[in-house]
Design a protein around this motif. Sequence first.
Motif, mmCIF file in Angstrom:
data_model
loop_
_atom_site.group_PDB
_atom_site.id
_atom_site.type_symbol
_atom_site.label_atom_id
_atom_site.label_comp_id
_atom_site.label_asym_id
_atom_site.label_seq_id
_atom_site.Cartn_x
_atom_site.Cartn_y
_atom_site.Cartn_z
ATOM 1 N N MET A 1 16.679 43.613 53.844
ATOM 2 C CA MET A 1 17.103 43.382 52.281
ATOM 3 C C MET A 1 17.642 42.860 52.478
ATOM 4 S SD MET A 1 19.280 47.448 51.408
ATOM 5 C CE MET A 1 19.908 47.526 53.295
ATOM 6 N N THR A 2 16.741 41.167 51.791
ATOM 7 C CA THR A 2 16.859 40.355 52.199
ATOM 8 C C THR A 2 17.679 39.258 50.718
ATOM 9 O OG1 THR A 2 15.695 40.013 53.838
ATOM 10 C CG2 THR A 2 16.270 37.504 52.906
ATOM 11 N N VAL A 3 18.588 38.979 50.525
ATOM 12 C CA VAL A 3 19.490 38.184 49.896
ATOM 13 C C VAL A 3 18.889 36.499 49.606
ATOM 14 C CG1 VAL A 3 20.984 37.207 48.030
ATOM 15 C CG2 VAL A 3 20.861 39.470 48.442
ATOM 16 N N SER A 4 18.315 35.501 49.197
ATOM 17 C CA SER A 4 18.431 34.171 49.841
ATOM 18 C C SER A 4 18.192 33.204 48.037
ATOM 19 C CB SER A 4 17.029 33.961 50.415
ATOM 20 O OG SER A 4 15.690 34.288 49.241
ATOM 21 N N GLY A 5 18.939 32.506 48.564
ATOM 22 C CA GLY A 5 18.745 31.313 47.857
ATOM 23 C C GLY A 5 18.923 29.856 48.264
ATOM 24 N N VAL A 6 18.514 28.856 47.351
ATOM 25 C CA VAL A 6 19.299 27.213 47.527
ATOM 26 C C VAL A 6 21.029 26.964 46.701
ATOM 27 C CG1 VAL A 6 17.084 26.989 48.575
ATOM 28 C CG2 VAL A 6 17.370 26.220 45.899
ATOM 29 N N VAL A 7 22.031 25.805 46.960
ATOM 30 C CA VAL A 7 22.582 25.124 46.273
ATOM 31 C C VAL A 7 22.709 23.908 46.921
ATOM 32 C CG1 VAL A 7 25.104 25.539 46.423
ATOM 33 C CG2 VAL A 7 23.733 27.743 47.046
ATOM 34 N N ASP A 8 22.473 22.975 45.677
ATOM 35 C CA ASP A 8 22.585 21.646 45.317
ATOM 36 C C ASP A 8 23.688 21.275 45.879
ATOM 37 O OD1 ASP A 8 19.700 22.007 46.711
ATOM 38 O OD2 ASP A 8 19.121 21.548 44.617
ATOM 39 N N GLU A 9 24.648 20.972 46.613
ATOM 40 C CA GLU A 9 25.402 19.686 46.538
ATOM 41 C C GLU A 9 25.115 17.842 46.186
ATOM 42 O OE1 GLU A 9 29.784 18.072 48.061
ATOM 43 O OE2 GLU A 9 28.934 20.000 48.277
ATOM 44 N N THR A 10 24.788 17.306 45.209
ATOM 45 C CA THR A 10 24.655 15.746 44.804
ATOM 46 C C THR A 10 25.055 15.305 43.761
ATOM 47 O OG1 THR A 10 22.831 16.673 43.424
ATOM 48 C CG2 THR A 10 21.937 17.179 45.657
ATOM 49 N N ALA B 1 24.169 29.043 42.771
ATOM 50 C CA ALA B 1 22.729 29.008 43.529
ATOM 51 C C ALA B 1 21.493 28.951 42.149
ATOM 52 C CB ALA B 1 22.280 30.239 44.384
ATOM 53 N N GLN B 2 20.216 28.700 42.747
ATOM 54 C CA GLN B 2 19.106 28.680 42.428
ATOM 55 C C GLN B 2 18.085 28.741 43.273
ATOM 56 O OE1 GLN B 2 17.528 24.282 41.301
ATOM 57 N NE2 GLN B 2 18.844 23.585 43.203
ATOM 58 N N GLN B 3 16.814 29.761 42.553
ATOM 59 C CA GLN B 3 15.870 29.994 43.141
ATOM 60 C C GLN B 3 15.497 31.459 44.262
ATOM 61 O OE1 GLN B 3 13.441 27.323 45.952
ATOM 62 N NE2 GLN B 3 14.215 25.853 44.437
ATOM 63 N N VAL B 4 16.835 31.699 43.837
ATOM 64 C CA VAL B 4 17.466 33.204 44.314
ATOM 65 C C VAL B 4 16.094 33.834 43.759
ATOM 66 C CG1 VAL B 4 19.403 34.808 43.823
ATOM 67 C CG2 VAL B 4 19.673 32.498 42.991
ATOM 68 N N SER B 5 16.908 35.213 45.014
ATOM 69 C CA SER B 5 15.985 36.290 45.265
ATOM 70 C C SER B 5 15.796 37.689 45.675
ATOM 71 C CB SER B 5 14.543 36.104 46.507
ATOM 72 O OG SER B 5 13.297 37.288 47.078
ATOM 73 N N ALA B 6 15.923 38.021 45.659
ATOM 74 C CA ALA B 6 17.044 39.543 46.515
ATOM 75 C C ALA B 6 15.589 40.532 46.459
ATOM 76 C CB ALA B 6 17.661 40.409 45.553
ATOM 77 N N VAL B 7 15.426 40.685 47.667
ATOM 78 C CA VAL B 7 13.891 41.832 48.155
ATOM 79 C C VAL B 7 14.700 42.989 48.704
ATOM 80 C CG1 VAL B 7 12.171 40.596 47.382
ATOM 81 C CG2 VAL B 7 13.075 40.663 49.376
ATOM 82 N N SER B 8 13.523 44.195 48.593
ATOM 83 C CA SER B 8 13.804 44.529 50.057
ATOM 84 C C SER B 8 12.498 45.417 50.622
ATOM 85 C CB SER B 8 14.160 46.575 49.425
ATOM 86 O OG SER B 8 15.377 46.645 49.094
ATOM 87 N N GLU B 9 11.397 45.101 51.631
ATOM 88 C CA GLU B 9 10.468 44.820 52.040
ATOM 89 C C GLU B 9 10.605 45.965 53.211
ATOM 90 O OE1 GLU B 9 8.576 40.694 51.362
ATOM 91 O OE2 GLU B 9 10.229 40.772 52.891
ATOM 92 N N GLY C 1 20.419 50.021 48.842
ATOM 93 C CA GLY C 1 18.865 48.252 48.702
ATOM 94 C C GLY C 1 19.694 48.214 48.217
ATOM 95 N N VAL C 2 18.954 46.491 47.538
ATOM 96 C CA VAL C 2 19.551 45.947 46.993
ATOM 97 C C VAL C 2 19.970 45.953 44.383
ATOM 98 C CG1 VAL C 2 18.927 43.909 48.175
ATOM 99 C CG2 VAL C 2 17.242 44.953 46.753
ATOM 100 N N ARG C 3 20.976 45.164 44.224
ATOM 101 C CA ARG C 3 20.150 45.684 42.710
ATOM 102 C C ARG C 3 21.193 44.271 42.411
ATOM 103 N NH1 ARG C 3 24.169 48.810 38.526
ATOM 104 N NH2 ARG C 3 25.164 49.031 40.699
ATOM 105 N N ARG C 4 20.834 43.962 41.114
ATOM 106 C CA ARG C 4 21.251 42.671 40.579
ATOM 107 C C ARG C 4 21.914 42.539 39.084
ATOM 108 N NH1 ARG C 4 16.835 37.787 41.477
ATOM 109 N NH2 ARG C 4 18.161 36.724 41.157
ATOM 110 N N PHE C 5 22.911 42.854 38.594
ATOM 111 C CA PHE C 5 23.453 43.018 37.957
ATOM 112 C C PHE C 5 24.746 41.670 36.818
ATOM 113 C CE2 PHE C 5 26.299 44.056 40.594
ATOM 114 C CZ PHE C 5 27.672 44.502 40.438
#
Length: 340
Positions: A148-157, A132-140, A25-29
């Motif tokens: 298991m999916t880890v997702s998010g967005v990274v901006d260079e501006t 990154a922002q809008q970070v998600s870590a889910v098991s479905e 699974g996934v685990r954040r720390f």
Amino acid sequence: MNLYGRSWTRRELEARVGRMEQIGGVRRFKSTEGKEADVEQIQVRTGAGLCYYVTPSKGLDISLAEYQGAAISWQSPNGDVHPSYYNEAGTGWLRSASGGLLMTCGLMQVGSPNEDEGEQLGVHGRLHHTPAQQVSAVSEWSEDELDMTVSGVVDETSIFGGKLRLSRQICSRLGVNEIIIRDEVRNMGFQRCPHMILYHFNFGFPLLSEETQILFKDTKMEARDADLPLDDIAEWQAPDASYSERVYYHVPQSKPEVEIINPNFPVHSGTAPVHVSLNWSGETLPKLVQWKMPGAGEHALGVEPSNCWVGGRKNEREQGTLVYLEPGETVKYELKLTIR
């Protein structure tokens, strides 16, 4: 799903554990000390031997990756340095690059430091040091498969400058030793914008040994530096403190694939053959850079699918090969790493 040598239903597995993370699974720390303090990581375990750590603090890149408890990635001496220590000038990137399975280089500069149209550009761009922002870590669950999916967005501006957004998904499935990376880069601005990207995969000991073979499938190849030998790209060697890095350019002629084979990889029962393969879409990543560095300490193999070489943005512009994204334009990338 297939796990531990047989097929299981979801309910059969749930009956045998108090919590599915007992298997995978996934685990954040977060880390707590030194230059790694406050760096967030997401551990992904497939339950079939593959374990890896995604780092939202550093562009959703992938740090340590292990198979059967032994590393397949190379870790830099810097560790998972917090991006606040990043110095983009010149070669400052080298002081805070983490290594790991993947460092993404870009989004507007890759390769050597240079000055392009009045802008000073450091090594390999900013993405690897951008949180990154809008970070998600889910098991479905999908019927009897756990994804298991880890997702998010990274901006260079920048104001009056380019405005690119990377949207990333990193996917694995319980029971399967595979990582799928799906990226989309969008020009959010209203002027066309240079876009350079290189996926800096880093492999290391014990996957790399004197017995390891590296196979580049159906590529045209040349050395970046004319005096380099061309007959040892498929071999590895013991650490050599006097070794100087070698860079080779490959252009895949068919479906891109690189395979790394270790006939005696350490596993719990002793040793066993392990094959690591990397595949990607050649339509949007038509080039491949090989970084060979069997030095002492810096003992790594870089396999780097890209849309550019590593001479820097000024060089790409002068060669007429610099890629641009028009306002609102998107480009998609997909890469797959498999262990068997």
